[in-house]
Write an enzyme that holds these catalytic residues in place. Structure first.
Site, PDB file in Angstrom:
ATOM      1  N   TYR A   1      -0.697  22.296   7.313  1.00 22.99           N
ATOM      2  CA  TYR A   1      -0.192  23.025   6.143  1.00 22.99           C
ATOM      3  C   TYR A   1      -0.543  24.516   6.243  1.00 22.99           C
ATOM      4  O   TYR A   1       0.308  25.392   6.071  1.00 22.99           O
ATOM      5  CB  TYR A   1      -0.780  22.409   4.871  1.00 22.99           C
ATOM      6  CG  TYR A   1      -0.542  23.239   3.632  1.00 22.99           C
ATOM      7  CD1 TYR A   1       0.732  23.367   3.085  1.00 22.99           C
ATOM      8  CD2 TYR A   1      -1.598  23.920   3.012  1.00 22.99           C
ATOM      9  CE1 TYR A   1       0.948  24.147   1.954  1.00 22.99           C
ATOM     10  CE2 TYR A   1      -1.393  24.691   1.884  1.00 22.99           C
ATOM     11  CZ  TYR A   1      -0.123  24.804   1.357  1.00 22.99           C
ATOM     12  OH  TYR A   1       0.083  25.581   0.245  1.00 22.99           O
TER      13      TYR A   1
ATOM     14  N   SER B   1      -1.378  30.934   0.947  1.00 26.56           N
ATOM     15  CA  SER B   1      -2.487  30.089   0.497  1.00 26.56           C
ATOM     16  C   SER B   1      -3.788  30.525   1.147  1.00 26.56           C
ATOM     17  O   SER B   1      -3.798  31.030   2.282  1.00 26.56           O
ATOM     18  CB  SER B   1      -2.152  28.655   0.916  1.00 26.56           C
ATOM     19  OG  SER B   1      -3.305  27.863   0.877  1.00 26.56           O
TER      20      SER B   1
ATOM     21  N   LYS C   1       1.873  28.081   6.665  1.00 27.72           N
ATOM     22  CA  LYS C   1       1.798  29.292   5.830  1.00 27.72           C
ATOM     23  C   LYS C   1       1.537  30.518   6.698  1.00 27.72           C
ATOM     24  O   LYS C   1       2.128  31.577   6.494  1.00 27.72           O
ATOM     25  CB  LYS C   1       0.692  29.143   4.779  1.00 27.72           C
ATOM     26  CG  LYS C   1       0.996  28.105   3.711  1.00 27.72           C
ATOM     27  CD  LYS C   1       2.130  28.551   2.818  1.00 27.72           C
ATOM     28  CE  LYS C   1       2.532  27.519   1.799  1.00 27.72           C
ATOM     29  NZ  LYS C   1       3.740  27.850   1.045  1.00 27.72           N
TER      30      LYS C   1
HETATM   31  N1  LIG Z   1      -0.727  24.386  -6.005  1.00 27.93           N
HETATM   32  C1  LIG Z   1      -1.573  24.854  -5.108  1.00 27.93           C
HETATM   33  O1  LIG Z   1      -2.745  24.467  -5.090  1.00 27.93           O
HETATM   34  C2  LIG Z   1      -1.134  25.892  -4.117  1.00 27.93           C
HETATM   35  C3  LIG Z   1      -2.115  26.667  -3.472  1.00 27.93           C
HETATM   36  C4  LIG Z   1      -1.711  27.612  -2.533  1.00 27.93           C
HETATM   37  C5  LIG Z   1      -0.360  27.771  -2.248  1.00 27.93           C
HETATM   38  N2  LIG Z   1       0.569  27.004  -2.871  1.00 27.93           N
HETATM   39  C6  LIG Z   1       1.991  27.188  -2.542  1.00 27.93           C
HETATM   40  O2  LIG Z   1       2.678  27.623  -3.693  1.00 27.93           O
HETATM   41  C7  LIG Z   1       4.006  27.102  -3.691  1.00 27.93           C
HETATM   42  C8  LIG Z   1       4.258  26.397  -5.012  1.00 27.93           C
HETATM   43  O3  LIG Z   1       3.269  25.391  -5.166  1.00 27.93           O
HETATM   44  P1  LIG Z   1       3.291  24.374  -6.384  1.00 27.93           P
HETATM   45  O4  LIG Z   1       1.902  23.941  -6.618  1.00 27.93           O
HETATM   46  O5  LIG Z   1       4.094  24.933  -7.492  1.00 27.93           O
HETATM   47  O6  LIG Z   1       4.056  23.172  -5.695  1.00 27.93           O
HETATM   48  P2  LIG Z   1       5.171  22.208  -6.318  1.00 27.93           P
HETATM   49  O7  LIG Z   1       5.364  21.098  -5.354  1.00 27.93           O
HETATM   50  O8  LIG Z   1       4.845  21.881  -7.725  1.00 27.93           O
HETATM   51  O9  LIG Z   1       6.450  23.175  -6.315  1.00 27.93           O
HETATM   52  C9  LIG Z   1       7.249  23.378  -5.173  1.00 27.93           C
HETATM   53  C10 LIG Z   1       8.689  23.196  -5.594  1.00 27.93           C
HETATM   54  O10 LIG Z   1       9.519  23.430  -4.463  1.00 27.93           O
HETATM   55  C11 LIG Z   1      10.526  22.428  -4.439  1.00 27.93           C
HETATM   56  N3  LIG Z   1      10.950  22.338  -3.030  1.00 27.93           N
HETATM   57  C12 LIG Z   1      10.237  21.857  -1.972  1.00 27.93           C
HETATM   58  N4  LIG Z   1      10.961  21.998  -0.842  1.00 27.93           N
HETATM   59  C13 LIG Z   1      12.146  22.561  -1.193  1.00 27.93           C
HETATM   60  C14 LIG Z   1      13.292  22.948  -0.468  1.00 27.93           C
HETATM   61  N5  LIG Z   1      13.379  22.785   0.861  1.00 27.93           N
HETATM   62  N6  LIG Z   1      14.326  23.500  -1.143  1.00 27.93           N
HETATM   63  C15 LIG Z   1      14.267  23.672  -2.507  1.00 27.93           C
HETATM   64  N7  LIG Z   1      13.191  23.320  -3.237  1.00 27.93           N
HETATM   65  C16 LIG Z   1      12.143  22.773  -2.583  1.00 27.93           C
HETATM   66  C17 LIG Z   1       9.882  21.184  -4.998  1.00 27.93           C
HETATM   67  O11 LIG Z   1      10.813  20.266  -5.539  1.00 27.93           O
HETATM   68  C18 LIG Z   1       8.986  21.778  -6.094  1.00 27.93           C
HETATM   69  O12 LIG Z   1       9.666  21.856  -7.332  1.00 27.93           O
HETATM   70  C19 LIG Z   1       4.114  26.190  -2.474  1.00 27.93           C
HETATM   71  O13 LIG Z   1       4.731  26.915  -1.441  1.00 27.93           O
HETATM   72  C20 LIG Z   1       2.670  25.894  -2.130  1.00 27.93           C
HETATM   73  O14 LIG Z   1       2.507  25.636  -0.751  1.00 27.93           O
HETATM   74  C21 LIG Z   1       0.209  26.086  -3.809  1.00 27.93           C
END
Ligand SMILES: NC(=O)c1ccc[n+]([C@@H]2O[C@H](COP(=O)([O-])OP(=O)(O)OC[C@H]3O[C@@H](n4cnc5c(N)ncnc54)[C@H](O)[C@@H]3O)[C@@H](O)[C@H]2O)c1
Length: 335
Positions: free
Chosen positions: A148, A124, A152
């Protein structure tokens, strides 16, 4: 390739699944449904025309992971699973370190045990912290200002150490900026539980009458119109960035961190105005005081992605808003 998506039913993972399936990859998903719904699997089936193998489980479950990696003959893992709320990470740090860092370590142990050494990690822009200069390039100092972001960064450091310990590893950390938007068909999108933390889902819920008005936190920043500026990127562009990263991993080993953004900062007002064009109405809004911990502006330098991945974001702000609204209308119609 046979690719395991951890967290593959979430927002970014589900969109990436559609792109990878389109490219002919065999996509397998593990998700514990902490922040996603099982029905997304049906949507993925409709979009891709394929049944994607799904395991309901946790990435911290080492025996389960080893079994999936072996039985599905996985060649590469994209690790989306994790918790992503900055605010919750501050009040519940142990949960965040356990899931984000602990979950990554368990996954890496399982991969090492089965000798699978190709990984894309969802990092991120929060790893950079307060900008010392803008746009952030990948060499910008890494000093996250919240829990958070530190989870990361810790995973990135573990991955770097791992790749130095064994040069068979090929690891790409993709530092996402602000993904919004949805698949064109309106069947998948961002669906947060409870009150949304992010601007776009909040806007959607105001537009659909779930929330009374938008709160704008600060309109007195030193930015183009006083509101905060972010680098919003269409989630389908982000998804395509993963396909490009797979191609890179097949060409080289080692560790790379790469920004995925558009390189264009967009203010809260600009996003609201674009969204109002999508819904053809105005959004009720109240300007509140600045929130502590919010940065006035940040955006990505995207040259490295262009050079190494031959990838650039293609979709504009209006496409991001139109697709988000289309998805919101579809989910409200079925709820
Ligand atoms: N959306 C954003 O703005 C953003 C920005 C930068 C980084 N990220 C990173 O990208 C990744 C995906 O983000 P997203 O927006 O799709 O989030 P999201 O919450 O929609 O998707 C994450 C998924 O992981 C699953 N999950 C969480 N912990 C788990 C575990 N221990 N075992 C199995 N499944 C698990 C959740 O149920 C969910 O379906 C994350 O790691 C997030 O930190 C997201």
């Amino acid at each position: 390739m046979n690719i395991l998506l951890t967290g593959g039913l979430g927002f970014i993972g589900s969109h990436t699944a559609t792109v990878l399936a389109d490219y002919g990859h065999h996509v397998v998903i593990i998700d514990n449904l902490y922040n996603s719904q099982k029905e997304t699997l049906n949507s993925l089936r409709s979009i891709t025309g394929k049944v994607l193998p799904f395991y309901e489980g946790d990435v911290r479950d080492l025996p389960l992971l080893k079994r999936i990696l072996k039985e599905e003959q996985i060649e590469c893992v994209i690790h989306f699973a994790g918790l992503k709320s900055v605010a919750q990470s501050q009040t519940n740090p142990l949960e965040y370190f356990d899931n984000n860092v602990g979950g990554s370590i368990a996954l890496l142990e399982a991969m090492q045990a089965i000798n699978i050494k190709k990984l894309i990690f969802s990092s991120s822009a929060t790893v950079y912290g307060a900008p010392q200069y803008l746009p952030y390039d990948e060499a910008h100092p890494l000093q996250p200002i919240n829990v958070y972001g530190r989870t990361k960064l810790q995973v990135e450091e573990i991955l770097q150490d791992l790749s130095q310990s064994d040069d068979a590893w090929s690891i790409v950390c993709l530092r996402y900026f602000n993904p919004i938007g949805a698949h064109n068909c309106g069947l998948i999108g961002e669906r947060p539980q409870g009150i949304p933390n992010n601007l776009m889902p909040y806007l959607c819920q105001v537009a659909s009458g779930q929330l009374p008005h938008l709160n704008i936190f600060g309109d007195d920043y030193d930015t183009k119109d006083g509101t905060g500026e972010r680098d919003y990127i269409h989630v389908m562009d982000l998804a395509e960035g993963h396909a490009a990263a797979l191609a890179l991993m097949n060409r080289q080993t080692g560790f790379e961190a790469i920004n995925l953004g558009t390189g264009n900062p967009v203010s809260v007002y600009e996003l609201v105005h674009a969204f109002e064009r999508s819904i053809q109405r105005t959004i009720p809004r109240i300007v509140q005081k600045r929130r502590s911990g919010d940065l006035p502006i940040y955006y990505a330098k995207v040259d490295k992605a262009s050079r190494l991945l031959n990838w650039r974001a293609q979709r504009d702000l209006q496409a991001m808003c139109d697709s988000s609204w289309k998805y919101e209308q579809k989910i409200r119609a079925v709820l």
